[in-house]
Design an enzyme around this catalytic site. Structure first.
Site, mmCIF file in Angstrom:
data_model
loop_
_atom_site.group_PDB
_atom_site.id
_atom_site.type_symbol
_atom_site.label_atom_id
_atom_site.label_comp_id
_atom_site.label_asym_id
_atom_site.label_seq_id
_atom_site.Cartn_x
_atom_site.Cartn_y
_atom_site.Cartn_z
ATOM 1 N N TYR A 145 -4.768 16.509 13.393
ATOM 2 C CA TYR A 145 -5.015 16.129 12.000
ATOM 3 C C TYR A 145 -6.052 15.011 11.977
ATOM 4 C CZ TYR A 145 -4.194 14.322 7.283
ATOM 5 O OH TYR A 145 -4.337 13.892 5.991
ATOM 6 N N ASP A 240 -11.028 11.089 18.031
ATOM 7 C CA ASP A 240 -10.315 10.545 16.874
ATOM 8 C C ASP A 240 -9.185 9.672 17.410
ATOM 9 O OD1 ASP A 240 -8.780 9.936 14.689
ATOM 10 O OD2 ASP A 240 -8.582 11.995 13.968
ATOM 11 N N LYS A 268 -5.767 2.520 11.140
ATOM 12 C CA LYS A 268 -4.424 2.005 11.374
ATOM 13 C C LYS A 268 -4.431 0.606 12.001
ATOM 14 C CE LYS A 268 -2.424 6.652 11.506
ATOM 15 N NZ LYS A 268 -1.772 6.670 10.197
#
Length: 427
Positions: A145, A240, A268
């Site tokens: 994702y 990623d 994050k």
């Protein structure tokens, strides 16, 4: 047994104003047949809901809070910053300071651009790969994702998998046609794909440690093959590390594996709990971003002082952190929980990398999305309901990853082992 009366009432009110009563789908708890729990506050490793219940938190805002909730040093720095203003839409010194801090930890990021979310970081990195190469096709891996931008929402894990959605209405087929998907960790499949489309592929984007179909580390030979093929065909390799960055290791997955991508996306942890993302990499590629180049990127809140300050303060502390202490706790947790599952005859697998940890209700191999789909989700949902009612705040989906903070204690680990063991006895 916990009482959720106020949360139930709050949810009834929320659904009047927001689709599903939430601003991100997995928060709705719809797949576990519960109403979501409304949080009042968090401190260190604990969450407190509006009904007065407390939890040992392993979601940690879906990963950012490696220092726990409301870390004293981060909060102090934010209070000092907020008095000077929250956003200027103009350059500030803290933007450069965060960039310098990131580069000192992740040297492959020779230049970078700050954004406001992980989705924006990956979306921008993909646009840059296409603009730099003059090609259109992007390769992603089934179950990885990378946010909800149109090009990357095909065969994604996380929230889409939780809701049993392959892609989203509203995404034109003409866009998804340019996204090629391959099973994760499948060396032969990616080799065949490059044999057929190699000279048309602008870039490959991958979670080097997948965290959106549960926790599945990339095999080193798989990641090395990606590096080899992209180099051979002039494609851009994008790691990623929105989730794995500073979590699996201070230097991210690329430091752990010793494999250098062309571009990296972060989020994050890099914002210390504030909305932030970063994309960056080789100078020759990044120089194509406007205004230096012609690949367009802009953002009103990009590099805002609050997010930059939280990021600097968080990363500065992490540079002094002993990651082996976190690993020790998760080694112990994994060993004890696995032993309890075995004693109770529950098919179960638990693993961790750095401060990321995850578990599946299966005794089979879990290396890709098909393997995750074959796990016992009914047992997961039973465990979730038991855990949340007994003081563990965990993700409500088997397609998510759990996290440990620097604030979790040995006593928290013992409590967690006990909750797992008691839950296994009820299955």
């Amino acid at each position: 047994m916990k009482n959720f009366e106020k949360s139930i009432a709050a949810y009834k009110e929320a659904v009047r104003y927001m689709p599903g009563g939430v601003n991100s789908p997995v928060r709705a708890f719809s797949n576990v047949e519960m109403d979501p729990i409304f949080i009042e506050r968090g401190k260190n490793q604990y969450l407190y809901d509006i009904d007065g219940n407390s939890y040992v938190d392993y979601v940690l805002s879906w990963g950012p809070l490696i220092l726990g909730h409301a870390d004293d040093t981060v909060i102090s720095a934010l209070k000092e910053t907020i008095d000077r203003g929250t956003s200027f839409g103009a350059p500030t010194l803290v933007e450069t300071k965060l960039a310098q801090t990131i580069q000192s930890i992740v040297p492959s990021m020779e230049m970078m651009r700050m954004v406001s979310s992980g989705t924006e970081a990956t979306m921008s990195a993909v646009r840059l790969a296409r603009g730099y190469t003059g090609r259109d096709k992007i390769v992603k891996f089934i179950g990885n994702y990378h946010g909800h931008s149109d090009s990357l929402i095909v065969d994604a894990g996380s929230g889409l998998a939780t809701l049993d959605i392959n892609t989203s209405p509203g995404v034109p087929k003409s866009i998804t046609y340019e996204t090629l998907t391959v099973p994760y960790n499948d060396v032969e499949a990616i080799q065949r794909l490059f044999e057929n489309f190699g000279d048309e592929i602008a870039g490959v984007i991958v979670e080097p440690i997948a965290g959106n179909m549960g926790l599945i580390p990339g095999k080193k030979e798989f990641l090395q093959k990606l590096r080899e093929l992209t180099t051979q065909h002039g494609s851009v390799l994008i790691f990623d590390e929105v989730m794995s960055g500073f979590r699996c290791d201070l230097h991210g997955a690329q430091g752990l594996y010793g494999i250098t991508p062309d571009l990296t996306t972060l989020g994050k942890v890099v914002g210390g709990g504030l909305p932030v993302g970063v994309f960056g990499g080789k100078r020759e590629i990044m120089k194509n971003i406007t205004p230096e180049g012609s690949v367009y990127h802009a953002g009103t809140l990009s590099g805002n002082p609050l997010a930059m300050t939280a990021g600097i303060t968080t990363l500065t502390q992490l540079k002094e952190e002993d990651y082996s202490n976190i690993s020790r706790k998760l080694d112990y947790l994994s060993e004890k929980v696995q032993a309890s599952a075995n004693r109770n005859g529950i098919p179960f697998t638990i693993r961790h990398v750095g401060s990321m940890w995850g578990y599946f209700f299966t005794d089979g191999t879990v290396e890709n999305f098909d393997d995750v789909q074959a796990t016992n989700k009914d047992n997961f949902y039973k465990f979730f309901n038991y855990a949340i009612r007994n003081g563990l705040y965990i993700a409500s989906s088997p397609f998510e990853t759990s996290f440990l903070s620097t604030k979790h204690t040995d006593d928290d680990i013992e409590k967690t082992i006990q909750v797992f063991s008691d839950a296994f006895k009820t299955m």
